[in-house]
Design an enzyme around this catalytic site. Structure first.
Site, PDB file in Angstrom:
ATOM      1  N   LYS A 142      54.349  50.125  38.538  1.00  0.00           N
ATOM      2  CA  LYS A 142      54.012  50.747  39.815  1.00  0.00           C
ATOM      3  C   LYS A 142      53.201  49.701  40.581  1.00  0.00           C
ATOM      4  O   LYS A 142      52.015  49.501  40.322  1.00  0.00           O
ATOM      5  CB  LYS A 142      53.200  52.023  39.612  1.00  0.00           C
TER       6      LYS A 142
ATOM      7  N   GLU B 166      41.531  46.107  34.129  1.00  0.00           N
ATOM      8  CA  GLU B 166      40.940  44.894  34.707  1.00  0.00           C
ATOM      9  C   GLU B 166      40.642  45.237  36.154  1.00  0.00           C
ATOM     10  O   GLU B 166      41.538  45.287  36.987  1.00  0.00           O
ATOM     11  CB  GLU B 166      41.901  43.709  34.570  1.00  0.00           C
TER      12      GLU B 166
ATOM     13  N   TRP C 252      48.119  43.974  44.926  1.00  0.00           N
ATOM     14  CA  TRP C 252      48.883  43.132  45.839  1.00  0.00           C
ATOM     15  C   TRP C 252      48.368  41.703  45.917  1.00  0.00           C
ATOM     16  O   TRP C 252      49.038  40.835  46.457  1.00  0.00           O
ATOM     17  CB  TRP C 252      48.830  43.729  47.250  1.00  0.00           C
ATOM     18  N   ASN C 253      47.166  41.430  45.411  1.00  0.00           N
ATOM     19  CA  ASN C 253      46.548  40.134  45.741  1.00  0.00           C
ATOM     20  C   ASN C 253      47.206  38.948  45.038  1.00  0.00           C
ATOM     21  O   ASN C 253      47.331  37.870  45.605  1.00  0.00           O
ATOM     22  CB  ASN C 253      45.037  40.162  45.484  1.00  0.00           C
TER      23      ASN C 253
ATOM     24  N   CYS D 255      39.589  39.265  42.292  1.00  0.00           N
ATOM     25  CA  CYS D 255      38.532  39.915  41.522  1.00  0.00           C
ATOM     26  C   CYS D 255      37.614  38.889  40.873  1.00  0.00           C
ATOM     27  O   CYS D 255      36.429  39.162  40.663  1.00  0.00           O
ATOM     28  CB  CYS D 255      39.133  40.842  40.473  1.00  0.00           C
TER      29      CYS D 255
ATOM     30  N   GLU E  16      31.424  44.990  45.870  1.00  0.00           N
ATOM     31  CA  GLU E  16      32.359  43.875  45.843  1.00  0.00           C
ATOM     32  C   GLU E  16      32.871  43.636  47.264  1.00  0.00           C
ATOM     33  O   GLU E  16      33.373  44.558  47.904  1.00  0.00           O
ATOM     34  CB  GLU E  16      33.534  44.162  44.912  1.00  0.00           C
TER      35      GLU E  16
ATOM     36  N   SER F 271      51.862  49.284  47.322  1.00  0.00           N
ATOM     37  CA  SER F 271      52.889  49.707  48.273  1.00  0.00           C
ATOM     38  C   SER F 271      53.175  48.682  49.365  1.00  0.00           C
ATOM     39  O   SER F 271      54.184  48.810  50.064  1.00  0.00           O
ATOM     40  CB  SER F 271      52.485  51.037  48.916  1.00  0.00           C
TER      41      SER F 271
END
Length: 453
Positions: A153, A227, A129-130, A261, A358, A156
């Site tokens: 996909k 990734e 989503w980012n 990321c 992270e 959500s």
């Protein structure tokens, strides 16, 4: 799927999930579409991709607003993301033919031997989503142009973005079912990967998501590109341009609300400049305007979901309990919506979350090191290996240090970024395979040896 505006916490839309029967029908249509699409001349596929770039630019406000409403990205950054999607379309529209040009090999007299690149078929993309448009176009632009068909996909919480991307390809004139969005929960992904008609899968997202898809695909002997997460070091050496390092470093950590990321997450600073860097860095972070992402003056909007705020704050609290010092921020902002204060941590103990995990939000951890060798050791002290940034006014020194850092990409005097012109990907827990440039478009093709005598 309910869409919750992270700025207000209010539900703003709802979409019906696709059922298992819907998914089976979609895969069947993709498989059928592939048979015609693979035979389209490459130049025609390039022309359609150029049209997709036009559609993106013509509808930039609509697509940017959809991103901002669904996941809280500041509107100006959302516009930039749409433009970057158009750029990757432009790039492959211009260069796909060269990237896929057959490669000749030495052969005996009278024989012609070459490698040709042929598409595989339907490819599943599990996307986050980012960067809800860019991550998908980074997949779709090369792989569709190579002759594959796509099944998306998406996360959500961004179903509107998923359908908008499907709309882009339809408006650009792509044949029906060459690109489809599946509005499905994660528990249906294994079935898609296992389906004989789906030939490969790519994942951008968390380590657990990548491992799950890779494990299923491996059992089915299907190619994957992953990734995954990152904890990128930002190394500031004693001869760095501090003003540039501070300004770029603060933005590299907090761009997109820190939800990236390849964000700079671990700041490794030489002792000779540590105090000056830290003071200026904290001032820069505190200067950011946090607020309504639809406001043109906002630098940082909300985090994408409330549970992400809670997870991030838990990591910060655990790090502070272990001995880390909060220089600024360190807690959710007391206002409506999913907002977290831009945060800087120092004195970070080994093994605490800020050191070993992270942190997917606006939290920077800063370390002081005595010399170049210590900086490299600290930079490499992570399971991740996505990107890194090195700051020095000596270009040769910068390249030397960059070569010693274990990462898929290292930038000297620049923030880490993905660019259509260069391969992108990581090592270690950050995944494998490459996206973008020639390496990216050749990931999901059959590299067929063709010997004619």
């Amino acid at each position: 799927m309910d869409v919750v505006d992270p700025t207000t916490g209010e539900r703003i839309d709802s979409y019906d999930d696709h059922t298992e029967r819907d998914v089976d029908d979609a895969i069947a249509r993709a498989d059928s579409a592939f048979e015609d699409w693979r035979d389209r001349p490459l130049r025609e596929r390039e022309a359609l991709l150029a049209s997709a770039a036009d559609v993106l630019r013509e509808n930039i406000e609509e697509y940017a607003s959809t991103m901002t409403r669904e996941m809280g990205k500041p509107i100006e950054q959302a516009r930039s993301e749409v433009e970057k999607c158009a750029w990757v379309c432009d790039h492959y529209a211009e260069h796909a033919s060269a990237y896929l040009q057959p490669e000749g090999h030495a052969s005996p007299p009278g024989a012609d031997v070459q490698t040709v690149y042929e598409p595989l078929g339907p490819v599943l993309a599990v996307m986050p989503w980012n960067f809800p448009l860019w991550q998908v176009f980074r997949f779709a632009a090369p792989y569709l142009t190579a002759g594959n068909v796509g099944l998306l996909k998406h996360a959500s919480n961004v179903p509107g973005c998923a359908l908008a991307i499907e709309e882009v390809f339809a408006e650009a004139g792509y044949p029906e079912d060459v690109f489809q969005s599946l509005l499905i929960p994660s528990d249906l992904v294994d079935g898609v990967v296992a389906d004989d008609r789906v030939k490969a899968a790519t994942v951008t997202g968390s380590g657990p998501a990548g491992r799950a898809v890779a494990s299923k695909a491996g059992a089915e002997l299907k190619k994957t590109v992953l990734e995954l997460g990152g904890s990128d070091p930002f190394v500031v050496l004693d001869d760095a341009d501090l003003d540039a390092a501070v300004e770029t470093g603060a933005w590299a950590r907090n761009l997109n609300g820190g939800q990236s990321c390849i964000a700079a997450k671990r700041f490794v600073v030489h002792t000779d400049v540590y105090d000056d860097f830290l003071d200026a860095f904290v001032d820069e972070v505190e200067s950011y305007t946090v607020g309504d992402p639809m406001d043109e003056e906002t630098d940082m909007g909300p985090q994408a979901r409330q549970d992400l705020v809670e997870d991030l704050h838990g990591q910060v609290e655990a790090s502070v309990d272990a001995g880390a010092t909060v220089e600024t921020g360190g807690e959710p902002i007391d206002r409506e919506g999913s907002f977290y204060a831009p945060t800087v941590l120092t004195d970070v103990p080994e093994g605490c979350p800020a050191d070993s995990e992270e942190l997917f939000g606006p939290v920077a951890a800063v370390w002081e090191v005595d010399d170049e060798d210590a900086a490299v050791r600290r930079a490499n002290d992570t399971q991740f290996g996505l990107g890194a940034s090195v700051w020095t006014e000596d270009r040769e020194r910068g390249e030397r240090v960059a070569r010693r850092i274990d990462a898929g990409c290292v930038y000297v005097n620049q923030l880490v970024k993905s660019d259509p012109r260069v391969p992108f990907g990581g090592v270690g827990a950050s995944g494998y395979g490459r996206e973008l440039a020639g390496a990216g478009i050749r990931e999901f093709v059959n590299r067929k040896t063709l010997w004619v005598e």
